[in-house]
Design an enzyme around this catalytic site. Sequence first.
Site, PDB file in Angstrom:
ATOM      1  CE1 TYR A   1       7.967  -8.067 -11.112  1.00  0.00           C
ATOM      2  CE2 TYR A   1       7.320  -7.503 -13.353  1.00  0.00           C
ATOM      3  CZ  TYR A   1       7.138  -7.393 -11.994  1.00  0.00           C
ATOM      4  OH  TYR A   1       6.111  -6.628 -11.502  1.00  0.00           O
TER       5      TYR A   1
ATOM      6  CG  ASN B   1       5.515   0.155 -19.725  1.00  0.00           C
ATOM      7  OD1 ASN B   1       6.508  -0.277 -19.175  1.00  0.00           O
ATOM      8  ND2 ASN B   1       5.157  -0.226 -20.943  1.00  0.00           N
TER       9      ASN B   1
ATOM     10  CG  HIS C   1      -0.279   0.360   2.505  1.00  0.00           C
ATOM     11  ND1 HIS C   1       0.669  -0.453   3.090  1.00  0.00           N
ATOM     12  CD2 HIS C   1      -0.416   1.426   3.325  1.00  0.00           C
ATOM     13  CE1 HIS C   1       1.081   0.104   4.220  1.00  0.00           C
ATOM     14  NE2 HIS C   1       0.439   1.246   4.387  1.00  0.00           N
TER      15      HIS C   1
ATOM     16  CE  LYS D   1       4.329  -9.249 -10.583  1.00  0.00           C
ATOM     17  NZ  LYS D   1       3.542  -8.997  -9.343  1.00  0.00           N
TER      18      LYS D   1
ATOM     19  NE  ARG E   1      18.905   9.061 -18.230  1.00  0.00           N
ATOM     20  CZ  ARG E   1      18.298   7.957 -18.671  1.00  0.00           C
ATOM     21  NH1 ARG E   1      17.673   7.964 -19.834  1.00  0.00           N
ATOM     22  NH2 ARG E   1      18.328   6.859 -17.952  1.00  0.00           N
TER      23      ARG E   1
ATOM     24  N   PRO F   1      -1.577  -4.854 -16.109  1.00  0.00           N
ATOM     25  CG  PRO F   1      -0.535  -3.593 -14.430  1.00  0.00           C
ATOM     26  CD  PRO F   1      -1.082  -4.966 -14.733  1.00  0.00           C
TER      27      PRO F   1
ATOM     28  CG  HIS G   1       9.507   0.478 -14.594  1.00  0.00           C
ATOM     29  ND1 HIS G   1       9.159   0.368 -13.266  1.00  0.00           N
ATOM     30  CD2 HIS G   1       9.478  -0.787 -15.090  1.00  0.00           C
ATOM     31  CE1 HIS G   1       8.935  -0.898 -12.965  1.00  0.00           C
ATOM     32  NE2 HIS G   1       9.123  -1.625 -14.047  1.00  0.00           N
TER      33      HIS G   1
ATOM     34  CD1 TRP H   1      20.899   3.654 -20.676  1.00  0.00           C
ATOM     35  CD2 TRP H   1      20.197   1.533 -20.523  1.00  0.00           C
ATOM     36  NE1 TRP H   1      21.669   3.039 -19.721  1.00  0.00           N
ATOM     37  CE2 TRP H   1      21.262   1.731 -19.605  1.00  0.00           C
ATOM     38  CE3 TRP H   1      19.605   0.275 -20.595  1.00  0.00           C
ATOM     39  CZ2 TRP H   1      21.742   0.718 -18.774  1.00  0.00           C
ATOM     40  CZ3 TRP H   1      20.075  -0.733 -19.767  1.00  0.00           C
ATOM     41  CH2 TRP H   1      21.134  -0.514 -18.881  1.00  0.00           C
TER      42      TRP H   1
ATOM     43  CG  LEU I   1       3.289   3.661  -9.297  1.00  0.00           C
ATOM     44  CD1 LEU I   1       3.106   5.171  -9.304  1.00  0.00           C
ATOM     45  CD2 LEU I   1       4.097   3.202 -10.505  1.00  0.00           C
ATOM     46  CB  VAL I   2       0.198  -0.150  -8.117  1.00  0.00           C
ATOM     47  CG1 VAL I   2      -1.208  -0.713  -8.304  1.00  0.00           C
ATOM     48  CG2 VAL I   2       0.893  -0.005  -9.469  1.00  0.00           C
ATOM     49  N   GLY I   3      -0.082   0.504  -5.070  1.00  0.00           N
ATOM     50  CA  GLY I   3      -0.827   0.303  -3.831  1.00  0.00           C
ATOM     51  C   GLY I   3      -1.332   1.590  -3.220  1.00  0.00           C
TER      52      GLY I   3
ATOM     53  CB  SER J   1       4.037  -7.043 -15.204  1.00  0.00           C
ATOM     54  OG  SER J   1       4.840  -6.410 -16.180  1.00  0.00           O
ATOM     55  CB  SER J   2       2.226  -5.644 -20.253  1.00  0.00           C
ATOM     56  OG  SER J   2       3.297  -4.738 -20.056  1.00  0.00           O
ATOM     57  CB  CYS J   3       7.093  -8.151 -18.595  1.00  0.00           C
ATOM     58  SG  CYS J   3       6.957  -8.837 -16.935  1.00  0.00           S
TER      59      CYS J   3
END
Length: 329
Positions: free
Chosen positions: A155, A184, A30, A159, A206, A182, A198, A221, A33-35, A126-128
């Site tokens: 990772y 990104n 919680h 998932k 940056r 979700p 990410h 990158w 970021l998401v929680g 995750s979409s990965c």
Amino acid sequence: MNQPGPTASKPPRWVAGQLDREAAFYIAGHRGLVGSAIWRHLQSRGFSRLVGQTSEQLDLRDRSATSAFFAATRPRYVVLAAARVGGILAVDTYPVDFISDNLQIQVNVLDAARVHGVERLLFLGSSCIYPKFAPQPIAEESILTGTLEPTNDSYAIAKIAGITQIQAVRRQYGLSWISAMPSNVYGPRDNFSLDESHVLPALIRRYVQAKRHGSPSVTNWGSGTPRREFLHVDDLAVAILHLLENYDGPQQLNVGTGCDITIQELAEMVARTVGFDGTTHWDTTKPDGTPRKLLDISKIAALGWTPSIALEAGISATVDWYTGRTSSQ
């Protein structure tokens, strides 16, 4: 040895509709970021018994401690947003940490939730999880149909294991648990660290630092050509409650915007938002990752959810949050 969990009686059939605003609702992760976004949204929707523990208070990798926490709090609803997360550099550098920590967190939380009678649970993936060269936009049926992106396969496999455990619990115990995948995600409380962020928070950091220090150029990158889809975390929070109140099925559902841009276009948007007018270079010796990753969101759209926060507006708000937190740096 742990015995299979109890099934004293068949669980009641889930019926779509409002969740009980007075029931105990545990958000694992919680403070992240998401929680944190889920917590804010649930509070705004009248949930009065939200439950959360920091990682210092409860290490979800500790099976006994996790079980004891569920026994004490007895949540009726759970969102599993706790995870070890990171960008391409972090996952590629520490693959053991990412698969081990995430598998432990998932198994411990899901087993404890089952044993202690959690009625509705949403596992956040995750979409990965989808193959590196999946047809675009990526439909839910693409899972396990091809080779994963090697820089974050540890990772992704963790998932995928979580999705499979949700499906197994549904089959074996009849519980109305679900999974959401979700695209990104970005927004306030994101991870802006140099080594673990990410792509979007990395770009924001940056360009903000380059502007503050008067740097004439920024080097990013990769080639800038991969395409990515970005979902504001507040939109995701709305989608999660919407799914908990409107969806019951074994298939993971995608959550995204249905639109993508190149990383170069994203960098230009961040630079424009920050007010950086120097030069951008691309280090093509660094990996690009998956060439494109756009989710097919037709299934969740058919359930009545669509995103509401435009990317440029979301980036602007995130830049404001980040610069406000780091104004003295």
